[in-house]
Structure formats: C-alpha cells, structure tokens
Design an enzyme around this catalytic site. Structure first.
Site, PDB file in Angstrom:
ATOM      1  N   LYS A   6      71.465  95.987 -14.138  1.00  0.00           N
ATOM      2  CA  LYS A   6      70.535  97.244 -13.606  1.00  0.00           C
ATOM      3  C   LYS A   6      70.747  97.490 -12.081  1.00  0.00           C
ATOM      4  CE  LYS A   6      67.318  96.070 -17.399  1.00  0.00           C
ATOM      5  NZ  LYS A   6      66.141  95.610 -17.754  1.00  0.00           N
ATOM      6  N   ASP A  18      67.656  85.754  -9.663  1.00  0.00           N
ATOM      7  CA  ASP A  18      66.801  85.214 -10.755  1.00  0.00           C
ATOM      8  C   ASP A  18      67.538  85.307 -12.164  1.00  0.00           C
ATOM      9  OD1 ASP A  18      64.518  83.803 -10.813  1.00  0.00           O
ATOM     10  OD2 ASP A  18      63.369  85.271 -11.632  1.00  0.00           O
ATOM     11  N   LYS A  29      58.289  85.389 -13.047  1.00  0.00           N
ATOM     12  CA  LYS A  29      58.837  86.422 -12.366  1.00  0.00           C
ATOM     13  C   LYS A  29      59.367  86.558 -11.064  1.00  0.00           C
ATOM     14  CE  LYS A  29      56.969  89.139 -16.257  1.00  0.00           C
ATOM     15  NZ  LYS A  29      56.090  90.100 -16.576  1.00  0.00           N
ATOM     16  N   LYS A  30      58.954  87.733 -10.407  1.00  0.00           N
ATOM     17  CA  LYS A  30      59.658  87.778  -8.930  1.00  0.00           C
ATOM     18  C   LYS A  30      58.826  86.986  -8.064  1.00  0.00           C
ATOM     19  CE  LYS A  30      60.007  91.132  -5.273  1.00  0.00           C
ATOM     20  NZ  LYS A  30      60.023  92.675  -4.686  1.00  0.00           N
ATOM     21  N   ASP A  60      63.881  94.182  -1.087  1.00  0.00           N
ATOM     22  CA  ASP A  60      64.662  94.461  -2.250  1.00  0.00           C
ATOM     23  C   ASP A  60      66.119  94.683  -2.306  1.00  0.00           C
ATOM     24  OD1 ASP A  60      62.049  94.216  -3.701  1.00  0.00           O
ATOM     25  OD2 ASP A  60      61.825  96.302  -3.930  1.00  0.00           O
ATOM     26  N   ASP A 100      52.502  91.756  -5.322  1.00  0.00           N
ATOM     27  CA  ASP A 100      52.349  92.097  -3.656  1.00  0.00           C
ATOM     28  C   ASP A 100      51.013  92.224  -3.353  1.00  0.00           C
ATOM     29  OD1 ASP A 100      52.333  94.329  -5.396  1.00  0.00           O
ATOM     30  OD2 ASP A 100      54.028  95.273  -4.384  1.00  0.00           O
TER      31      ASP A 100
END
Length: 822
Positions: A70, A100, A294-295, A319, A531
């Site tokens: 992706k 990750d 996750k992130k 990013d 965030d």
C-alpha cells in the site's frame, strides 16, 4: 408547523456548531522565523564557542510505514533521501524508519536508499538542490539550470539522473530478486533435507510426495533467514508475530566535516561535506496476545529506541509519503524552540501540502480552510492541534511532564527538576508527583521512573539529558531554565553493541507492561485519531504549540483524489472524533490549564460529526416542502425575506473576512463548503452511528468496498479521480440527490396543474432544493466517472426510490379523494 419545527431545531444546532467553529478564530496571528538570528546565536564564534561550531540541539526524524504493497518502497525511499539531505548539522540529525509490517522489501529498499544517498546528498549540497526528493526534483517542469552557476552542473545533473534511474530499477526489481533468492535457498534446504533423510534410511531415497520439514522461508542477501514477516507466513514470521529488528544502516557521522574529492568514477565533490546523517531501520517485536496499538505503538517504540541510540531532544515525525520540500525546515522550527520562552513549546505543527491533486480540487483535498484558517487562528490561542505528520516535538513533553514555566508560576517547580551544573551527562532526574502531574502517584527515583517508563535504566538516564539539551541558551538574564552556551559542542559518544542490544530490548512487545506508555507517556492509545488526543493531552498539561507556515512549503505529500478513498479517509477522522467525544479525552473534562477558546476548539473536534444528523434532516426539508406543497413559513413575505437576506449577507461577509486574512481563494472556500455537505451526509453520519452502536451495544460496524471498476487510462495522472468504487457511504448522499430531483419535478407539476398555483411556496422550495443539489454536484460528478458513465447500481437505487415515493404518495393522497373534494 411541522416543517417549521424541524427547520428551527436544525437551525439552532447549526448556530451552536457555527459558534464552536468561529469562536476559536477570534485571534489569528502570523509568524516569521529569523534564520539569520539563529545562525548568529548558535553558529558564530564566541568566547564559549571559539571555532563557531554549531551549538544547536539534535533532532531525531521518524518515518512510519506498515505495508510495502500500500505504501510503495520507492515513495518511502524518496522521503528518506529528502530527510538525509536537510540543511542542519549532519552529526546532529538521526533518521529512523518504523516498518510495522516487518517486510524484507522495505528493509532492502532502505539499504539501497542509504547507498544512493552517499551520492545524492553531496550532489544536493554542492548545487543547492531543492527539493531534495530525487523523484520530485527530476519531475520539475521548469528550467533546472535557473540560478545555477557552477559550470559542471549540467554534467553532474545528467550523471545523477542516470544514477537515479538505475536506483529506481533496482528498487522495482527487489520483489522479484527476493522471491528468486528465497526459492533458490529453499530449494537448497530441501535438497539438503532429502540427503539427510536418505542417509538416515540407509541410502534409500524417500518418495517425492513425502513431506519435508523445511519451511518456505524468506532469505536475506547474506544467506540467513529474514527475522521479520515471510512471504509465506508461519509462526514467528508473520505480520503479527515476529522478532524485533533494529539495523543501523548508516553509521554515526564523524564529528568533523569529511570533505570529498574528485572521483573519476562518480562526481567532483571537492570542498563538499560528504557525510550523511545516521539512519536506522526499526521493526518492533510483535507477538500474538499483545495489543500493539497500531501506529501509536510503533511511534512509542521508536521514541524509546531513538532515546537509547541518539537521544535527540527534538523529534520530527513524518508519514512515509510526506517528504521534506524545504531543506531548511528544521532550522525554521528550531527558531521557535530556541526562542526566549521556547521551553514552554511542546511541538511545532507545519501545514500539510499535497501534490497530485486534480486542478479543480473536486473533493477539497488541499483542505486549505482548515490548514490556513482554523490552524492559524488556533496559533493565537494555546496553539494548533497535532494532525499526525509534519510535527516537531519536544521529547521531554512527550514523556508526560509539565512545562517548566507553568510549574514555576504555580510554585510547583520542585516536582520535576533536572539538576545540572555544566555537564548534561551528569544530569539527575528528581520526580515528585501528585494528582495534577500526568504521571503515577507514589513516585521515587528508584521505583517511580520504571513504573512510568519501563525497566530500562539506560532509557531513563536519557530523560534529563534530553530535557537539558532542549533548553534555550541562557545568554540573557531574562532567560530562565536555560542552558549555558557551548554545552552541545561535544561529540556524540560512540555506539557500541550493548547500546544497540538495549535499543532492541526497549522495542519488545512486553516492555510496556505495567508502564504508562500510551496512557500518559508518548503517543496516546485508544483512538483512531491518536494524533489529536496526543496533542490535546499536552495542551491539557499547560504546554503550548506553534504553527509554522514557511515561505517555501515545509513538506509535501499525497492525498486520495478518488471519491471513495476520500470518504473513507474522512470516515476514519470522524470515527476518531466520536471516540474522543465518548472518552475521558472530551474537552468537557479538561483541566483549568486549557484556555477557554482552546477548549472550545477541542470541544468542536468531538462534536462536529453529530452535526450530520441535523444536516441530513435539513437536506430533506426542501423535498418535503415540495412534496407537501407547504413551506417552512406561511409565505414568502417581506419580513421573512428581509431576515433571510440579512443573515445571508452577514454570513457571507464573515466568510469573506476569513478568506481575506487567511489567504484562501474563493473557489477553495466553496469546494470546502461542498465537501462539508457531502462528507457530513455520508462519512460523518456513519461515524456517529458506529460510535453510538459501540457505546450502547458494544457493536463495531466496518464499512468496506463492495465493488470496483478499473481505470481506463494508466497514463493519466488523475485516472484515479474517475474510478467508481461503490461503497455504502454513497447511500445517503445519493438518496438526498434523487429525492430532491423527484421533489422538484413533482413540485413543478403540482403547481402547474393546480387550480390556484402557489408560486411563492414553489419558488421557496425550488431555491433551497437547488441549493442542496449545488452542494452535491461534486458527488454526482464523481459517481458518473469518466465520460459520464453512471454505475448500474445508481439506476437501480433511483428506480427503487422513485417507485417507493410514488406508492407512498398514492397511499397518502389518492387520486379518487382529490376528485371527490373537487
């Protein structure tokens, strides 16, 4: 009365929503960084700095990625190259990439990028190249020789373009190369296994269908198993189950400049510093049974690993598709951090700018109203929100401590002290905590720190050093909590094996157990929009943030231009906002340290998706008016028209004022208004339903794509704009369009064939119905794809709605009844 009542309820909510949006915009400000002052203060000879070596603090840059399918490795590699080429003291920049997914493709692509950087970065320094993303630079349409004075520029550029093309080919060929290599090694292992079986059986070979105990492994170039995710997943080698990986791909640069020379095989780098910043690949450990968050979890793992390896007092996170467009951006951000009073700044948020957006910006992807309006206005309060990328953090603030000036003004300065004489390496952290401190109670030097930050003493020892190095210079009596000049001139200590081993230990999946990581330390867990929550927690402790708009865009990235992808992006944001509303992070529960208007802004973050309920009702009101022959008022008299005109003019003037001071174009403002309606009637509404189901029934519903059409022209840069990917998010906007169109037709026919036509009610209904349809125009255009081709499901849905409305109309107002009344 029923139409009037529905309209009034909706208008009251819209008024509240409008106030929540407008009130935080009461104090917009503009800032400008003085780079010359920064240079004079930190990089000029002085009694404490005789050689004029840079006294600026270090910066660790984080890049996050998760799936090379992706997020193409070539895009990520270009982002890394733009970071490695920044104009900042080389020995004080460290770059980390968090993979990750633990993919070998990303690992080897980064290795190729570092190798190419050894040529690309000196080339950029020699010829002052901008931007320093090679793909973006070589794609520029303007004359590349403009303002270039060195006679060898054209030759160097031509040679570097060829090198970059070869680099791209190597990156594109990595998947096939890794696959062939793995097949070769696996075949060798199978052959070896068969020979061993034959030896055990006394020289008798086994059958071909006899199973072999040889896993389908993914192999590295050095002939060893890849410790991350394999192409054929198995235990200990899948996306959610693999070991932690940390590889320093470019060594710590020398403290002194290393000048290049004239190499006949490459380029003439005479007089050019050929060092590149340290770069490390990080993939945290993952095991079944652990919540990896996750992130946010990946970012916290990088915070700990970087603290052990480089411990830059400031952290910039990007990013993988957001690259450095302005090579001096780190210096511009440092102007605010090192300014007088800068020790109260927790982070500096840069605006997001995007490339590859269609010229008309059909779906408001540039989001200029938010980035140039709302965020700039918040800068006049307590500071802008954190929006996930393009943000420079103070490491010490991420650790959950309060700002020093707040503690001093409230007499609480003794709670967190960094005792420093002149040597930051001898700094000692003294923690005394209570309920107002965002950390655990019952703290002490021996037990409190491990409870908060984990059991790594090496990591906890870096905290006071990072706090000290991030202080402004104490070069004036008005500067409090400053550091003496010249303290950051010493070389970085060498990196040894025990240090790297400790960095691997702090990215293990068990490290955060019984700590406050993700709760009050680091990136905050429990929300899709981690965030916003992370920034909110810092503001809630009394920190402030700064919005830094640079003359040349700081960073540039990509955004989805396809309607479905854009709506799913908005759905993710709105879902996070609903989660915030139903959590302890709701601004209703904020402390008194959060300023009033800043609290209003955060309240709006959690409340804005609920406007979708009233917006959907309001979009149906014109159709209900045309169906029933009634209007929200008894008639379009002068009083009603006067009030309507007055309110409309006032709103337009306020919008024009906002457009004027923020520099937003009218077309951008109108696109934002259109997509607010489109997103509000689709993504926001679904997010509210998901949130209510989760809170009331504990049920989570995920909306996914159900069908997709292929692009017709691969050469078209905007081909993705015309893809029609059906999703359930289309249902409500499509219903609004169809019902309003049917209502317009039926309203006109009713009035034309009526004995006593009521034209004023018809015109009132038509005006508001066309107003709704004008906002939905980009949605309708997106549904038609290229050349006006409408998906079959749209015709089916239109037919079903038309039949349903016709049957409902006949049952409520049968023709026979009408004739009898006549």
């Amino acid at each position: 009365m029923w139409l009037w009542g529905m309209s009034i309820v909706c208008e009251i909510w819209f008024a509240i929503s409008w106030l929540l949006d407008v009130l935080p915009k009461m104090n917009p400000i503009n800032r400008a960084a003085d780079l010359a002052a920064l240079h004079d203060k930190f990089e000029q000879p002085s009694p404490s700095n005789p050689t004029g070596r840079s006294d600026l603090p270090g910066i660790d840059v984080f890049v996050s990625t998760a799936d090379p399918e992706k997020e193409p490795p070539l895009v990520t590699a270009n982002t890394i190259l733009s970071i490695l080429g920044v104009e900042y003291p080389i020995e004080k920049v460290s770059c980390y990439i968090s993979d990750d997914g633990g993919a070998i493709l990303t690992f080897e692509a980064m290795a190729e990028a570092v190798k190419f950087a050894e040529l690309w970065v000196p080339f950029c320094r020699k010829h002052n190249i901008e931007p320093r993303n090679p793909d973006a630079y070589f794609s520029i349409k303007k004359d590349p020789t403009k303002n270039k004075k060195r006679p060898d520029f054209v030759k160097d550029r031509r040679w570097m373009k060829r090198e970059y093309d070869e680099f791209k080919v190597r990156i594109n060929g990595l998947p096939e190369a890794i696959k062939k290599r793995s097949e070769m090694y696996n075949a060798r292992e199978e052959k070896k296994e068969r020979e061993e079986m034959k030896a055990k059986n006394g020289g008798v070979a086994g059958t071909e269908d006899q199973p072999l105990n040889v896993p389908k492994a993914t192999w590295m170039a050095d002939g060893t198993h890849w410790p991350g995710t394999w192409y054929t997943p198995c235990a200990d080698h899948s996306k959610g189950d693999h070991a932690g990986i940390l590889q320093v791909m470019s060594k710590v640069p020398e403290h002194d400049p290393v000048m290049g020379y004239d190499d006949e095989k490459t380029l003439d780098f005479t007089g050019v510093d050929i060092r590149i910043p340290m770069f490390a690949y990080v993939s945290r450990e993952k095991r079944p049974g652990f919540d990896h968050n996750k992130k946010a979890g990946a970012m916290n793992a990088m915070v700990r690993a970087s603290a052990v390896l480089s411990n830059g007092p400031f952290i910039l996170n990007l990013d993988c598709d957001h690259y450095v467009y302005n090579s001096i951006v780190l210096r511009e951000g440092m102007c605010y951090m090192m300014d007088r009073g800068g020790d109260r700044v927790c982070y500096i948020q840069f605006p997001q700018r995007f490339e590859g957006i269609d010229p008309s910006d059909r779906y408001a992807n540039h989001n200029t109203v938010f980035f140039d309006g709302n965020m700039r206005a918040l800068d006049g309060l307590q500071g802008p929100m954190y929006v996930g990328t393009g943000c420079m953090f103070r490491r010490y603030a991420l650790y959950g401590f309060e700002p020093p000036r707040f503690m001093e003004h409230t007499g609480l300065f003794g709670r967190v002290k960094t005792k420093v004489n002149r040597n930051p390496n001898q700094a000692k952290l003294n923690l005394e905590d209570d309920d107002t401190q965002p950390l655990n109670e019952n703290n002490s030097e021996s037990s409190g720190v491990p409870q908060k930050f984990g059991n790594s003493s090496i990591f906890t020892d870096t905290i006071p050093i990072a706090e000290f190095q991030a202080r402004p210079l104490a070069d004036h009596k008005s500067v409090k909590n400053g550091r003496p000049p010249g303290e950051l001139l010493k070389p970085r200590p060498p990196m040894d094996a025990p240090t790297v081993a400790e960095a691997i230990a702090v990215i293990s999946c068990w490290y955060e157990d019984k700590t406050e990581w993700g709760d009050r330390v680091g990136w905050i867990y429990g929300s899709v929009t981690e965030d916003v929550v992370t920034g909110y927690r810092m503001h809630n402790r009394g920190w402030r943030s700064i919005y830094c708009i640079t003359k040349r865009d700081a960073f540039r990235g990509t955004a989805p231009i396809n309607l479905t992808d854009r709506l799913h992006q908005v759905l993710r944001w709105a879902t996070g906002s609903v989660e915030i509303f139903f959590s302890k992070n709701n601004a209703f529960f904020a402390t008194r340290r959060l300023k009033f208007l800043q609290r209003i802004a955060y309240l709006n973050v959690g409340i804005y998706p609920f406007t979708s309920i009233f917006l959907v009702v309001y979009c149906f009101l014109p159709a209900l008016s045309l169906f029933s022959g009634q209007f929200i008022v008894q008639g379009l008299d002068v009083t009603f028209l006067f009030y309507l005109l007055s309110i409309t003019v006032c709103l337009i003037l306020i919008s024009l004022l906002e457009v004027k001071w923020s520099g937003i174009a009218l077309e951008e403002w109108w696109r934002n208004e259109q997509f607010w309606v489109i997103g509000g009637t689709s993504s926001h509404l679904v997010a509210v339903l998901q949130g209510l189901l989760k809170v009331i029934a504990g049920v989570e519903i995920h909306f996914t794509l159900t069908s997709k059409s292929a692009g017709e022209d691969e050469e078209d840069v905007y081909a993705d704009l015309y893809l029609v990917k059906w999703t359930s998010l289309f249902i409500m906007p499509l219903t609004i369009i169809i019902i309003n169109l049917i209502a317009v037709i039926m309203g006109i026919l009713r009035t034309v064939y009526s004995v006593i036509p009521q034209w004023n009610k018809l015109f009132g209904g038509l005006f508001f119905s066309f107003w709704v349809l004008s906002h939905m125009y980009p949605f309708a255009k997106g549904l038609m794809g290229r050349k006006g081709k409408v998906p079959t499901i749209v015709y089916v849905w239109s037919g079903l709605l038309s039949i349903t409305i016709a049957l409902l109309w006949i049952s409520l107002d049968p023709p026979g009844g009408t004739k009898q009344e006549g």
